[in-house]
Each structure stands twice: as structure tokens, then as C-alpha cells.
Design a protein around this motif. Structure first.
Motif, PDB file in Angstrom:
ATOM      1  N   ALA A  15       0.807  -1.223   0.000  1.00  0.00           N
ATOM      2  CA  ALA A  15       0.000   0.000   0.000  1.00  0.00           C
ATOM      3  C   ALA A  15       0.838   1.271   0.000  1.00  0.00           C
ATOM      4  O   ALA A  15       1.608   1.515   0.911  1.00  0.00           O
ATOM      5  CB  ALA A  15      -0.939  -0.001   1.196  1.00  0.00           C
ATOM      6  N   LEU A  16       0.633   2.092  -1.023  1.00  0.00           N
ATOM      7  CA  LEU A  16       1.250   3.419  -1.056  1.00  0.00           C
ATOM      8  C   LEU A  16       0.351   4.451  -0.388  1.00  0.00           C
ATOM      9  O   LEU A  16       0.809   5.538  -0.032  1.00  0.00           O
ATOM     10  CB  LEU A  16       1.553   3.835  -2.492  1.00  0.00           C
ATOM     11  N   VAL A  17      -0.921   4.110  -0.242  1.00  0.00           N
ATOM     12  CA  VAL A  17      -1.864   4.984   0.455  1.00  0.00           C
ATOM     13  C   VAL A  17      -2.826   4.111   1.253  1.00  0.00           C
ATOM     14  O   VAL A  17      -3.305   3.092   0.764  1.00  0.00           O
ATOM     15  CB  VAL A  17      -2.672   5.869  -0.528  1.00  0.00           C
ATOM     16  N   GLY A  18      -3.074   4.538   2.472  1.00  0.00           N
ATOM     17  CA  GLY A  18      -4.101   3.931   3.302  1.00  0.00           C
ATOM     18  C   GLY A  18      -5.002   5.044   3.794  1.00  0.00           C
ATOM     19  O   GLY A  18      -4.644   6.232   3.737  1.00  0.00           O
ATOM     20  N   LEU A  68      -7.201  -0.322   3.855  1.00  0.00           N
ATOM     21  CA  LEU A  68      -6.429  -0.495   2.629  1.00  0.00           C
ATOM     22  C   LEU A  68      -7.411  -0.974   1.580  1.00  0.00           C
ATOM     23  O   LEU A  68      -7.737  -2.158   1.508  1.00  0.00           O
ATOM     24  CB  LEU A  68      -5.314  -1.506   2.864  1.00  0.00           C
ATOM     25  N   THR A  69      -7.922  -0.013   0.790  1.00  0.00           N
ATOM     26  CA  THR A  69      -9.038  -0.329  -0.102  1.00  0.00           C
ATOM     27  C   THR A  69      -8.857   0.117  -1.545  1.00  0.00           C
ATOM     28  O   THR A  69      -9.553  -0.388  -2.419  1.00  0.00           O
ATOM     29  CB  THR A  69     -10.334   0.319   0.418  1.00  0.00           C
ATOM     30  N   ASP A  70      -7.974   1.050  -1.818  1.00  0.00           N
ATOM     31  CA  ASP A  70      -7.840   1.588  -3.158  1.00  0.00           C
ATOM     32  C   ASP A  70      -7.020   0.637  -4.026  1.00  0.00           C
ATOM     33  O   ASP A  70      -5.839   0.408  -3.747  1.00  0.00           O
ATOM     34  CB  ASP A  70      -7.158   2.948  -3.091  1.00  0.00           C
ATOM     35  N   PRO A  71      -7.618   0.056  -5.082  1.00  0.00           N
ATOM     36  CA  PRO A  71      -6.892  -0.933  -5.886  1.00  0.00           C
ATOM     37  C   PRO A  71      -5.618  -0.387  -6.534  1.00  0.00           C
ATOM     38  O   PRO A  71      -4.644  -1.107  -6.690  1.00  0.00           O
ATOM     39  CB  PRO A  71      -7.903  -1.379  -6.944  1.00  0.00           C
ATOM     40  N   ILE A  72      -5.598   0.892  -6.868  1.00  0.00           N
ATOM     41  CA  ILE A  72      -4.387   1.476  -7.453  1.00  0.00           C
ATOM     42  C   ILE A  72      -3.321   1.629  -6.379  1.00  0.00           C
ATOM     43  O   ILE A  72      -2.150   1.308  -6.592  1.00  0.00           O
ATOM     44  CB  ILE A  72      -4.703   2.824  -8.127  1.00  0.00           C
TER      45      ILE A  72
END
Length: 160
Positions: A15-18, A68-72
Motif C-alpha cells: 500500500a502506497l496509500v491507506g 487499505l481499499t484503493d486498488p491502485i
């Protein structure tokens, strides 16, 4: 291997973003996108001291979650997780206290080294506090479908 389920650790590493969710003074949840860093025991986030509202919310109510939900942001993975825990703000040294996370941060996002070299040009960006989260419960959706019941795991039950 750390204290979280292996698949959740892998998701955190990717994950790059959470999404950090905190509770504001009125009792409403507020969510902030941040880079999650994991050391095998705790989840860390950094926050500029300029944008300290989230830090004040955590100080008032340390119950938080990181989703942690954003597929990108998770490299195309289809699984999802939410980590619930107790947070504390570490802000004694905003100039360099966060630097202990640089090895983890650089492994995840190598461009931080470029920004660190620009520290003189961007001094306020590097006035940072740490948000340290001790995980208590993990919700994991192997198929990424939040309409289904997650696998729930209790972790870190020792006294905070």
C-alpha cells in the motif's frame, strides 16, 4: 513475520496509500489518506505538523482505523483490510523524530530520498509528527467484497 495475518502484512507492504479514520470532536469519523508504514509490530503514519487537525483528534480519542481499499494504491491487489487500533502521536522532535522510519519509507517509496535532499527548499514538509498505531483487530476481505463478512482477527491484546 509480524503480529498481523500474513496476507494483511503483504497488503500493508504494497500500500502506497491507506485511509486513516479518526473521530473528531463532534463524534464524526474523518478520513485522511496517508502512507502506511509497518515494522512488523505497529503501523506508522507521518503527518506534517502544519496539518495537525488529525493529530488533535487522535490525542482526544486514540481509537483509529487504517483501511487499505484503493486498488491502485495497493498495486492492483483485489483483497482489502481494515486495521483497528490504538494510536499515539509522537511529536517530541518534529524535525527528526520521524527519521527512524526512513528505511521503511524509502523501501516503499524511494522518491522520499529526493524530497529529503530538498529539505532546505521544503522545510515545513519535514516538520512531521509520527502516528504510531498498535493494532487490536483486523478485518480482512480476501475477495475484496465488503458486502461479505470479513475474516476478523484480534491481535495485540496486551495492555496499552
Amino acid at each position: 513475520m509480524g503480529i498481523l495475518p500474513e496476507r494483511v502484512e503483504a497488503l500493508l507492504d504494497a500500500a502506497l496509500v491507506g485511509e486513516l479514520s479518526v473521530v473528531d470532536a463532534t463524534g464524526r469519523p474523518v478520513t485522511y489518506p496517508l502512507i502506511p508504514l509497518y515494522d512488523g509490530e505497529r503501523v506508522y503514519l507521518t503527518s506534517s505538523t502544519l496539518f495537525s487537525r488529525k493529530l488533535e483528534h487522535i490525542k482526544a480519542n486514540p481509537k483509529v482505523s487504517v483501511s487499505l481499499t484503493d486498488p491502485i494504491a495497493v498495486g492492483g491487489r483485489t483483497d482489502r483490510a481494515t486495521i483497528q487500533g490504538d494510536a499515539r502521536v509522537i511529536d517530541e522532535d518534529p524535525h527528526g523524530g520521524w527519521e527512524r522510519l526512513l528505511p521503511i519509507w524509502e523501501k516503499k517509496e524511494p522518491s522520499i530520498v529526493f524530497f529529503l535532499k530538498q529539505r532546505v527548499a521544503l522545510p515545513l514538509f519535514f516538520e512531521r509528527s509520527l502516528i504510531e498505531i498498535t493494532p487490536r483487530r483486523v478485518l480482512y476481505w480476501a475477495d475484496g467484497d465488503a458486502a461479505t463478512a470479513p475474516q476478523a482477527t484480534d491481535v495485540g491484546r496486551e495492555a496499552a
